[in-house]
Design an enzyme around this catalytic site. Structure first.
Site, PDB file in Angstrom:
ATOM      1  N   MET A 185      -2.723  -6.916  -7.563  1.00 59.90           N
ATOM      2  CA  MET A 185      -1.991  -7.995  -8.233  1.00 59.90           C
ATOM      3  C   MET A 185      -2.881  -9.042  -8.898  1.00 59.90           C
ATOM      4  SD  MET A 185       0.934  -6.746  -7.849  1.00 59.90           S
ATOM      5  CE  MET A 185       2.074  -7.983  -8.459  1.00 59.90           C
ATOM      6  N   ASN A 190       2.110   2.952  -2.534  1.00 59.61           N
ATOM      7  CA  ASN A 190       1.655   3.893  -3.578  1.00 59.61           C
ATOM      8  C   ASN A 190       0.316   4.524  -3.194  1.00 59.61           C
ATOM      9  OD1 ASN A 190       3.424   4.125  -6.077  1.00 59.61           O
ATOM     10  ND2 ASN A 190       3.480   1.926  -5.681  1.00 59.61           N
ATOM     11  N   GLY A 228       0.783  -1.241   0.000  1.00 58.11           N
ATOM     12  CA  GLY A 228       0.000   0.000   0.000  1.00 58.11           C
ATOM     13  C   GLY A 228       0.810   1.284   0.000  1.00 58.11           C
ATOM     14  N   HIS A 241       3.119   0.214 -12.980  1.00 57.57           N
ATOM     15  CA  HIS A 241       3.838  -1.041 -13.192  1.00 57.57           C
ATOM     16  C   HIS A 241       5.327  -0.775 -12.968  1.00 57.57           C
ATOM     17  CE1 HIS A 241       4.649  -5.015 -14.793  1.00 57.57           C
ATOM     18  NE2 HIS A 241       5.663  -4.471 -15.451  1.00 57.57           N
ATOM     19  N   GLU A 274       8.364   5.611  -7.940  1.00 61.19           N
ATOM     20  CA  GLU A 274       6.910   5.425  -8.108  1.00 61.19           C
ATOM     21  C   GLU A 274       6.139   6.414  -7.236  1.00 61.19           C
ATOM     22  OE1 GLU A 274       5.325   1.415  -7.843  1.00 61.19           O
ATOM     23  OE2 GLU A 274       7.225   0.572  -8.501  1.00 61.19           O
ATOM     24  N   ARG A 279     -13.373 -15.747 -12.793  1.00 65.59           N
ATOM     25  CA  ARG A 279     -12.844 -14.381 -12.688  1.00 65.59           C
ATOM     26  C   ARG A 279     -13.912 -13.332 -13.000  1.00 65.59           C
ATOM     27  NH1 ARG A 279      -7.622 -13.539 -16.050  1.00 65.59           N
ATOM     28  NH2 ARG A 279      -6.788 -14.977 -14.514  1.00 65.59           N
ATOM     29  N   LEU A 293      -2.523  -7.221 -20.872  1.00 65.01           N
ATOM     30  CA  LEU A 293      -1.811  -7.022 -19.607  1.00 65.01           C
ATOM     31  C   LEU A 293      -0.663  -6.018 -19.766  1.00 65.01           C
ATOM     32  CD1 LEU A 293      -1.545  -8.108 -16.658  1.00 65.01           C
ATOM     33  CD2 LEU A 293       0.215  -9.659 -17.552  1.00 65.01           C
TER      34      LEU A 293
HETATM   35  C1  GAR Z   1       4.691  -1.486  -6.792  1.00 63.44           C
HETATM   36  O1  GAR Z   1       6.055  -1.608  -7.090  1.00 63.44           O
HETATM   37  C2  GAR Z   1       3.852  -1.519  -8.044  1.00 63.44           C
HETATM   38  O2  GAR Z   1       4.475  -0.911  -9.142  1.00 63.44           O
HETATM   39  C3  GAR Z   1       3.725  -3.003  -8.272  1.00 63.44           C
HETATM   40  O3  GAR Z   1       3.567  -3.565  -7.003  1.00 63.44           O
HETATM   41  C4  GAR Z   1       4.203  -2.733  -6.038  1.00 63.44           C
HETATM   42  C5  GAR Z   1       3.173  -2.387  -5.007  1.00 63.44           C
HETATM   43  O4  GAR Z   1       3.743  -1.702  -3.939  1.00 63.44           O
HETATM   44  N1  GAR Z   1       2.615  -3.293  -9.117  1.00 63.44           N
HETATM   45  C6  GAR Z   1       2.605  -4.321  -9.962  1.00 63.44           C
HETATM   46  O5  GAR Z   1       3.521  -5.103 -10.070  1.00 63.44           O
HETATM   47  C7  GAR Z   1       1.335  -4.441 -10.789  1.00 63.44           C
HETATM   48  N2  GAR Z   1       1.528  -5.376 -11.838  1.00 63.44           N
HETATM   49  P1  GAR Z   1       2.808  -0.924  -2.924  1.00 63.44           P
HETATM   50  O6  GAR Z   1       1.718  -1.909  -2.514  1.00 63.44           O
HETATM   51  O7  GAR Z   1       3.710  -0.583  -1.792  1.00 63.44           O
HETATM   52  O8  GAR Z   1       2.243   0.264  -3.620  1.00 63.44           O
END
Ligand code: GAR
Length: 232
Positions: free
Chosen positions: A103, A27, A25, A122, A187, A78, A157
């Protein structure tokens, strides 16, 4: 004495965001803090997770954000699972759906229903390293730069129109953890900037190419290099 009349400045319309999370979490937190500190005209109407017991949910609750848990029913396919998600979204009626470390792969029907207003981050410079294990694969490929991409979500994707990217160097002594940490810090700067631009209508799409409608803002230095859209 009569006071001079103040020109009425119309407030920008408020936007509603739903943030979908699966794990840590960070981001989501970066976005929530940007909304608060920069006073975006935005309300987070829901942080949606499939499980209570994830750090993102604890973080959302600590930030005072409304949390909704939509358990994944393994007996459903799904598309049916996504219908449950849709029922939750219908109740909060967001303008934007923000995937922040979400995810699960979403069904084509769900993506089609929300296309154009669903955004993802991503951890790679797309189209390189779509999918999982991006940092390990970047190191194995020997790339000298790596980073993160904010893009609109389409049925393919990690392949929707790219809104903005952040570039970080790969150092010779990097391992997966050090590289992941450098990308994650980028990010946290990139996602709020790109999301705000989208929400405020600053981004125009020309096919797959994003363009900035007004002069682009200063992205704030070269470390990480934040690549926002150029002006049209
Ligand atoms: C982040 O690095 C995001 O870019 C990646 O998961 C992480 C989540 O971190 N997302 C993916 O890989 C989506 N395919 P967070 O939960 O701390 O934000």
């Amino acid at each position: 004495m009569q006071m001079p009349e103040q020109a009425a400045v119309p407030a920008p319309p408020s936007r509603k965001l739903a943030i979908l999370v699966s794990g840590r979490g960070s981001n989501m937190e970066a976005i929530a803090r940007a909304i608060q500190s920069q006073r975006w005209p935005v309300t987070v109407v829901a942080v949606i997770a499939h499980r209570e017991a994830i750090p993102a949910v604890a973080c959302a609750r600590a930030l005072g954000l409304p949390v909704r848990i939509v358990p994944l029913n393994k007996a459903l396919d799904r598309a049916q699972q996504d219908a449950e998600l849709d029922r939750c979204l219908d109740e909060v009626a967001p303008d934007w759906i923000v995937l922040a470390g979400y995810m699960r792969i979403l069904s084509a029907g769900f993506v089609a229903r929300h296309e154009g207003r669903m955004v993802n981050i991503h951890p790679s410079l797309l189209p390189a390293f779509a999918g999982l294990d991006t940092h390990r694969r970047a190191l194995a490929a020997g790339v000298r730069v790596h980073g993160a991409t904010v893009h609109l979500v389409t049925a393919d994707l990690d392949a929707g129109p790219i809104i903005a990217q952040a570039v970080v160097p790969v150092h010779p002594d990097d391992d997966e953890a050090t590289l992941a940490q450098r990308v994650l810090q980028a990010e946290h700067r990139l996602y709020p900037l790109a999301l705000r631009a989208l929400i405020e209508g600053q981004i125009a799409l020309d096919g797959c190419r994003a363009r900035w409608r007004d002069p682009a803002p200063d992205a704030g230095g070269a470390d990480p290099l934040l690549l926002l859209p150029e002006p049209a």
